[in-house]
Structure formats: structure tokens, C-alpha cells
Scaffold this motif. Structure first.
Motif, PDB file in Angstrom:
ATOM      1  N   CYS A   1     -17.653 -54.039 -38.739  1.00  0.00           N
ATOM      2  CA  CYS A   1     -18.764 -54.593 -39.528  1.00  0.00           C
ATOM      3  C   CYS A   1     -19.972 -54.937 -38.650  1.00  0.00           C
ATOM      4  O   CYS A   1     -21.115 -54.870 -39.110  1.00  0.00           O
ATOM      5  CB  CYS A   1     -18.312 -55.830 -40.291  1.00  0.00           C
ATOM      6  SG  CYS A   1     -16.965 -55.519 -41.454  1.00  0.00           S
ATOM      7  N   CYS A  34     -22.136 -51.953 -38.566  1.00  0.00           N
ATOM      8  CA  CYS A  34     -22.423 -51.323 -39.853  1.00  0.00           C
ATOM      9  C   CYS A  34     -23.876 -51.652 -40.200  1.00  0.00           C
ATOM     10  O   CYS A  34     -24.205 -52.814 -40.453  1.00  0.00           O
ATOM     11  CB  CYS A  34     -21.472 -51.878 -40.903  1.00  0.00           C
ATOM     12  SG  CYS A  34     -21.741 -51.251 -42.566  1.00  0.00           S
ATOM     13  N   PRO A  51     -23.363 -52.134 -46.996  1.00  0.00           N
ATOM     14  CA  PRO A  51     -23.483 -51.940 -48.438  1.00  0.00           C
ATOM     15  C   PRO A  51     -22.508 -52.741 -49.273  1.00  0.00           C
ATOM     16  O   PRO A  51     -22.746 -52.939 -50.470  1.00  0.00           O
ATOM     17  CB  PRO A  51     -23.263 -50.431 -48.611  1.00  0.00           C
ATOM     18  CG  PRO A  51     -22.519 -50.005 -47.402  1.00  0.00           C
ATOM     19  CD  PRO A  51     -23.001 -50.893 -46.295  1.00  0.00           C
ATOM     20  N   CYS A  52     -21.424 -53.221 -48.707  1.00  0.00           N
ATOM     21  CA  CYS A  52     -20.489 -54.030 -49.505  1.00  0.00           C
ATOM     22  C   CYS A  52     -21.196 -55.259 -50.065  1.00  0.00           C
ATOM     23  O   CYS A  52     -20.887 -55.716 -51.171  1.00  0.00           O
ATOM     24  CB  CYS A  52     -19.276 -54.442 -48.671  1.00  0.00           C
ATOM     25  SG  CYS A  52     -19.653 -55.449 -47.231  1.00  0.00           S
ATOM     26  N   CYS A  64     -18.147 -48.681 -48.787  1.00  0.00           N
ATOM     27  CA  CYS A  64     -18.015 -48.927 -47.341  1.00  0.00           C
ATOM     28  C   CYS A  64     -17.959 -47.588 -46.607  1.00  0.00           C
ATOM     29  O   CYS A  64     -17.032 -46.796 -46.806  1.00  0.00           O
ATOM     30  CB  CYS A  64     -16.755 -49.734 -47.043  1.00  0.00           C
ATOM     31  SG  CYS A  64     -16.510 -49.983 -45.270  1.00  0.00           S
ATOM     32  N   PHE A 116     -17.198 -46.907 -43.691  1.00  0.00           N
ATOM     33  CA  PHE A 116     -16.163 -46.836 -42.649  1.00  0.00           C
ATOM     34  C   PHE A 116     -14.752 -47.042 -43.206  1.00  0.00           C
ATOM     35  O   PHE A 116     -13.813 -47.226 -42.440  1.00  0.00           O
ATOM     36  CB  PHE A 116     -16.468 -47.885 -41.560  1.00  0.00           C
ATOM     37  CG  PHE A 116     -17.818 -47.682 -40.937  1.00  0.00           C
ATOM     38  CD1 PHE A 116     -18.033 -46.682 -40.011  1.00  0.00           C
ATOM     39  CD2 PHE A 116     -18.893 -48.497 -41.297  1.00  0.00           C
ATOM     40  CE1 PHE A 116     -19.279 -46.486 -39.446  1.00  0.00           C
ATOM     41  CE2 PHE A 116     -20.153 -48.307 -40.740  1.00  0.00           C
ATOM     42  CZ  PHE A 116     -20.349 -47.295 -39.808  1.00  0.00           C
ATOM     43  N   ILE A 167     -12.409 -51.557 -45.898  1.00  0.00           N
ATOM     44  CA  ILE A 167     -11.967 -52.584 -46.839  1.00  0.00           C
ATOM     45  C   ILE A 167     -10.614 -52.189 -47.412  1.00  0.00           C
ATOM     46  O   ILE A 167     -10.470 -51.101 -47.981  1.00  0.00           O
ATOM     47  CB  ILE A 167     -12.986 -52.777 -47.990  1.00  0.00           C
ATOM     48  CG1 ILE A 167     -14.318 -53.271 -47.419  1.00  0.00           C
ATOM     49  CG2 ILE A 167     -12.445 -53.751 -49.032  1.00  0.00           C
ATOM     50  CD1 ILE A 167     -15.436 -53.362 -48.458  1.00  0.00           C
TER      51      ILE A 167
HETATM   52  S1  SF4 Z   1     -19.654 -51.931 -45.697  1.00  0.00           S
HETATM   53 FE1  SF4 Z   1     -17.612 -51.917 -44.678  1.00  0.00          FE
HETATM   54  S2  SF4 Z   1     -18.043 -51.816 -42.467  1.00  0.00           S
HETATM   55 FE2  SF4 Z   1     -19.962 -52.355 -43.531  1.00  0.00          FE
HETATM   56  S3  SF4 Z   1     -20.029 -54.599 -43.407  1.00  0.00           S
HETATM   57 FE3  SF4 Z   1     -19.059 -54.080 -45.374  1.00  0.00          FE
HETATM   58  S4  SF4 Z   1     -16.827 -54.012 -44.956  1.00  0.00           S
HETATM   59 FE4  SF4 Z   1     -17.902 -53.983 -42.979  1.00  0.00          FE
END
Ligand code: SF4
Length: 92
Positions: free
Chosen positions: A28, A31, A35-36, A71, A73, A76
Motif C-alpha cells: 500500500c 500504491c 483506489p480502494c 486494487c 495489486f 485485499i
Molecule cells: S488499492 Fe490495494 S494496494 Fe492500493 S492502498 Fe488499497 S489495498 Fe493497498
């Protein structure tokens, strides 16, 4: 009626254990758009700029799965709440 008003009409049965986890909090950090935070209609995910991590209010989850899908990546881990817990929807 605002989204917050509508969310306030939902009924939840809260669990003491989360059904959502961040796989690797270090991911994170890098990141770029997180987007979360904006994808979740219930505001479950918040970026804490002091602690440098996502804070989750899993109790507010409306079980749509939007943040997990957004997400980039796959960071989650989301499963439905345990039986009998979570949000209760009604028709009509
Ligand atoms: S979108 Fe995924 S990687 Fe990015 S901050 Fe949120 S949980 Fe973390």
C-alpha cells in the motif's frame, strides 16, 4: 437523500473479527492512487497519512467487493462475513 443517509438505513450485525484483510501493508505504501479508498461506497478504507497504512472499518462493509476488484495489486483478502453476521438487505 445522501449516500450517507442511505447507508444509515442499513442494518448490520457486527462481528468481532474482520472478514477483510490487507495481504501486505508494505504494498500500500507504493500504491499511487489507492483506489480502494474511493471505490468503496461505504468508506471502509481510509489512508492514514500518519501511520502510513490503510485503516479498515470492516463493520461498515456492504459486501459489494468493489475495493477488492479495484486494487491493482490484488492486495485485499475479502471473504463474506461469517454466517449470521454482516449487512442485512431487504426488498421493497
Ligand atoms: S488499492 Fe490495494 S494496494 Fe492500493 S492502498 Fe488499497 S489495498 Fe493497498
Amino acid at each position: 437523500m445522501t449516500l450517507e443517509d442511505k447507508l444509515g438505513l442499513l442494518t448490520y450485525k457486527g462481528d468481532h473479527q474482520t472478514h477483510i484483510k490487507i495481504t501486505d501493508a508494505k504494498v500500500c505504501l507504493n500504491c499511487p492512487k489507492k483506489p480502494c479508498v474511493t471505490a468503496c461506497p461505504a468508506g471502509v478504507y481510509t489512508w492514514d497519512d500518519v501511520q502510513k497504512k490503510i485503516i479498515m472499518a470492516y463493520e461498515n462493509c456492504v459486501e459489494c467487493g468493489a475495493a477488492r476488484m479495484m486494487c491493482p495489486f490484488y492486495n485485499i483478502e475479502w471473504v463474506p462475513p461469517r454466517g449470521g453476521f454482516g449487512v442485512a438487505y431487504k426488498y421493497g
